[in-house]
Design a protein around this motif. Structure first.
Motif, PDB file in Angstrom:
ATOM      1  N   VAL A 247       0.835  -1.198   0.000  1.00 25.40           N
ATOM      2  CA  VAL A 247       0.000   0.000   0.000  1.00 25.40           C
ATOM      3  C   VAL A 247       0.868   1.246   0.000  1.00 25.40           C
ATOM      4  O   VAL A 247       0.690   2.150  -0.820  1.00 25.40           O
ATOM      5  N   LEU A 248       1.824   1.306   0.911  1.00 25.11           N
ATOM      6  CA  LEU A 248       2.672   2.493   1.028  1.00 25.11           C
ATOM      7  C   LEU A 248       3.461   2.766  -0.249  1.00 25.11           C
ATOM      8  O   LEU A 248       3.464   3.872  -0.768  1.00 25.11           O
ATOM      9  N   SER A 249       4.106   1.751  -0.779  1.00 31.63           N
ATOM     10  CA  SER A 249       4.913   1.953  -1.985  1.00 31.63           C
ATOM     11  C   SER A 249       4.028   2.281  -3.191  1.00 31.63           C
ATOM     12  O   SER A 249       4.423   3.037  -4.068  1.00 31.63           O
ATOM     13  N   GLY A 250       2.813   1.745  -3.215  1.00 26.00           N
ATOM     14  CA  GLY A 250       1.881   2.074  -4.289  1.00 26.00           C
ATOM     15  C   GLY A 250       1.419   3.521  -4.237  1.00 26.00           C
ATOM     16  O   GLY A 250       1.242   4.169  -5.260  1.00 26.00           O
ATOM     17  N   LEU A 251       1.241   4.037  -3.027  1.00 25.55           N
ATOM     18  CA  LEU A 251       0.853   5.436  -2.874  1.00 25.55           C
ATOM     19  C   LEU A 251       1.997   6.387  -3.191  1.00 25.55           C
ATOM     20  O   LEU A 251       1.777   7.527  -3.583  1.00 25.55           O
ATOM     21  N   LEU A 252       3.227   5.912  -3.007  1.00 25.11           N
ATOM     22  CA  LEU A 252       4.399   6.756  -3.228  1.00 25.11           C
ATOM     23  C   LEU A 252       5.104   6.473  -4.555  1.00 25.11           C
ATOM     24  O   LEU A 252       6.212   6.940  -4.765  1.00 25.11           O
ATOM     25  N   ASP A 253       4.470   5.727  -5.442  1.00 20.38           N
ATOM     26  CA  ASP A 253       5.098   5.439  -6.736  1.00 20.38           C
ATOM     27  C   ASP A 253       5.458   6.749  -7.422  1.00 20.38           C
ATOM     28  O   ASP A 253       4.642   7.671  -7.499  1.00 20.38           O
ATOM     29  N   ALA A 254       6.680   6.862  -7.887  1.00 19.60           N
ATOM     30  CA  ALA A 254       7.155   8.092  -8.515  1.00 19.60           C
ATOM     31  C   ALA A 254       6.455   8.368  -9.846  1.00 19.60           C
ATOM     32  O   ALA A 254       6.429   9.502 -10.306  1.00 19.60           O
ATOM     33  N   ASN A 255       5.896   7.354 -10.450  1.00 22.87           N
ATOM     34  CA  ASN A 255       5.173   7.522 -11.710  1.00 22.87           C
ATOM     35  C   ASN A 255       3.696   7.754 -11.389  1.00 22.87           C
ATOM     36  O   ASN A 255       3.004   6.832 -10.963  1.00 22.87           O
ATOM     37  N   PRO A 256       3.187   8.973 -11.578  1.00 20.95           N
ATOM     38  CA  PRO A 256       1.801   9.263 -11.230  1.00 20.95           C
ATOM     39  C   PRO A 256       0.777   8.390 -11.940  1.00 20.95           C
ATOM     40  O   PRO A 256      -0.296   8.157 -11.408  1.00 20.95           O
ATOM     41  N   GLU A 257       1.112   7.896 -13.105  1.00 22.77           N
ATOM     42  CA  GLU A 257       0.174   7.050 -13.839  1.00 22.77           C
ATOM     43  C   GLU A 257       0.053   5.658 -13.220  1.00 22.77           C
ATOM     44  O   GLU A 257      -0.927   4.963 -13.455  1.00 22.77           O
ATOM     45  N   ARG A 258       1.048   5.248 -12.444  1.00 20.92           N
ATOM     46  CA  ARG A 258       1.017   3.931 -11.780  1.00 20.92           C
ATOM     47  C   ARG A 258       0.643   4.040 -10.306  1.00 20.92           C
ATOM     48  O   ARG A 258       0.407   3.027  -9.652  1.00 20.92           O
ATOM     49  N   ARG A 259       0.616   5.250  -9.769  1.00 21.69           N
ATOM     50  CA  ARG A 259       0.338   5.462  -8.344  1.00 21.69           C
ATOM     51  C   ARG A 259      -1.058   4.950  -8.016  1.00 21.69           C
ATOM     52  O   ARG A 259      -1.997   5.129  -8.785  1.00 21.69           O
ATOM     53  N   LEU A 260      -1.195   4.307  -6.860  1.00 20.84           N
ATOM     54  CA  LEU A 260      -2.485   3.781  -6.447  1.00 20.84           C
ATOM     55  C   LEU A 260      -3.470   4.905  -6.154  1.00 20.84           C
ATOM     56  O   LEU A 260      -3.111   5.911  -5.547  1.00 20.84           O
ATOM     57  N   THR A 261      -4.698   4.698  -6.556  1.00 22.76           N
ATOM     58  CA  THR A 261      -5.769   5.639  -6.218  1.00 22.76           C
ATOM     59  C   THR A 261      -6.333   5.244  -4.853  1.00 22.76           C
ATOM     60  O   THR A 261      -6.092   4.124  -4.360  1.00 22.76           O
ATOM     61  N   ALA A 262      -7.087   6.121  -4.246  1.00 18.43           N
ATOM     62  CA  ALA A 262      -7.710   5.810  -2.957  1.00 18.43           C
ATOM     63  C   ALA A 262      -8.620   4.594  -3.089  1.00 18.43           C
ATOM     64  O   ALA A 262      -8.642   3.721  -2.217  1.00 18.43           O
ATOM     65  N   LYS A 263      -9.354   4.512  -4.184  1.00 18.19           N
ATOM     66  CA  LYS A 263     -10.261   3.379  -4.415  1.00 18.19           C
ATOM     67  C   LYS A 263      -9.477   2.069  -4.491  1.00 18.19           C
ATOM     68  O   LYS A 263      -9.870   1.061  -3.900  1.00 18.19           O
ATOM     69  N   ALA A 264      -8.348   2.087  -5.203  1.00 24.84           N
ATOM     70  CA  ALA A 264      -7.523   0.879  -5.327  1.00 24.84           C
ATOM     71  C   ALA A 264      -6.911   0.494  -3.984  1.00 24.84           C
ATOM     72  O   ALA A 264      -6.831  -0.692  -3.652  1.00 24.84           O
ATOM     73  N   VAL A 265      -6.501   1.473  -3.221  1.00 25.19           N
ATOM     74  CA  VAL A 265      -5.896   1.202  -1.909  1.00 25.19           C
ATOM     75  C   VAL A 265      -6.897   0.530  -0.980  1.00 25.19           C
ATOM     76  O   VAL A 265      -6.565  -0.419  -0.266  1.00 25.19           O
ATOM     77  N   LEU A 266      -8.124   0.999  -1.004  1.00 29.77           N
ATOM     78  CA  LEU A 266      -9.143   0.425  -0.118  1.00 29.77           C
ATOM     79  C   LEU A 266      -9.452  -1.026  -0.443  1.00 29.77           C
ATOM     80  O   LEU A 266     -10.025  -1.734   0.385  1.00 29.77           O
ATOM     81  N   ARG A 267      -9.066  -1.486  -1.615  1.00 27.53           N
ATOM     82  CA  ARG A 267      -9.288  -2.886  -1.996  1.00 27.53           C
ATOM     83  C   ARG A 267      -8.101  -3.784  -1.664  1.00 27.53           C
ATOM     84  O   ARG A 267      -8.163  -4.992  -1.869  1.00 27.53           O
ATOM     85  N   LYS A 268      -7.032  -3.204  -1.158  1.00 27.68           N
ATOM     86  CA  LYS A 268      -5.836  -3.984  -0.811  1.00 27.68           C
ATOM     87  C   LYS A 268      -6.070  -4.779   0.476  1.00 27.68           C
ATOM     88  O   LYS A 268      -6.847  -4.372   1.343  1.00 27.68           O
ATOM     89  N   PRO A 269      -5.386  -5.914   0.620  1.00 27.47           N
ATOM     90  CA  PRO A 269      -5.547  -6.750   1.817  1.00 27.47           C
ATOM     91  C   PRO A 269      -5.297  -6.002   3.131  1.00 27.47           C
ATOM     92  O   PRO A 269      -5.931  -6.297   4.137  1.00 27.47           O
ATOM     93  N   TRP A 270      -4.419  -5.020   3.128  1.00 28.08           N
ATOM     94  CA  TRP A 270      -4.121  -4.286   4.353  1.00 28.08           C
ATOM     95  C   TRP A 270      -5.379  -3.641   4.931  1.00 28.08           C
ATOM     96  O   TRP A 270      -5.626  -3.698   6.127  1.00 28.08           O
TER      97      TRP A 270
END
Length: 116
Positions: free
Chosen positions: A80-103
């Motif tokens: 989750v953390l690395s997905g939110l901090l991905d340097a490429n904005p096009e690959r960065r996790l959205t809030a919706k995608a994060v909420l679907r993560k196992p965490w």
């Protein structure tokens, strides 16, 4: 999220100048994503994009895992953390995608899951 996890009250990428924030970001989360992002040349000078590529930065993945080792952050948390901090904005996790993560699926309030 990173500041909540760190718990020290200091911003991970905080600095007075945008250039310093960008430098800290490159060091911590890596340059692999930003160098692969087509929008880099629109935001930065062509010299910066070329400089990052010439330095061999396209393969640099950063030290985020060293900042948050497995003893501090599980694989699910780190995803989750690395997905939110991905340097490429096009690959960065959205809030919706994060909420679907196992965490997020592990945490429930009164029997209700946070995931929509």
């Amino acid at each position: 999220m990173v500041e909540l996890i760190a718990g020290n009250g200091k911003p991970l990428l905080g600095a007075d100048l945008d250039a310093k924030v960008f430098e800290k970001m490159n060091c911590t989360v890596g340059t692999q994503g930003i160098v692969q992002w087509p929008g880099l040349q629109r935001l930065a000078t062509r010299d910066l994009a070329a400089e990052l590529r010439d330095k061999g930065c396209p393969a640099y993945t950063g030290c985020l895992r060293e900042v948050f080792p497995k003893e501090v952050l599980s694989e699910a948390d780190f995803e989750v953390l690395s997905g939110l901090l991905d340097a490429n904005p096009e690959r960065r996790l959205t809030a919706k995608a994060v909420l679907r993560k196992p965490w997020f699926r592990r945490f429930r309030l009164a029997g209700f899951c946070f995931v929509p």
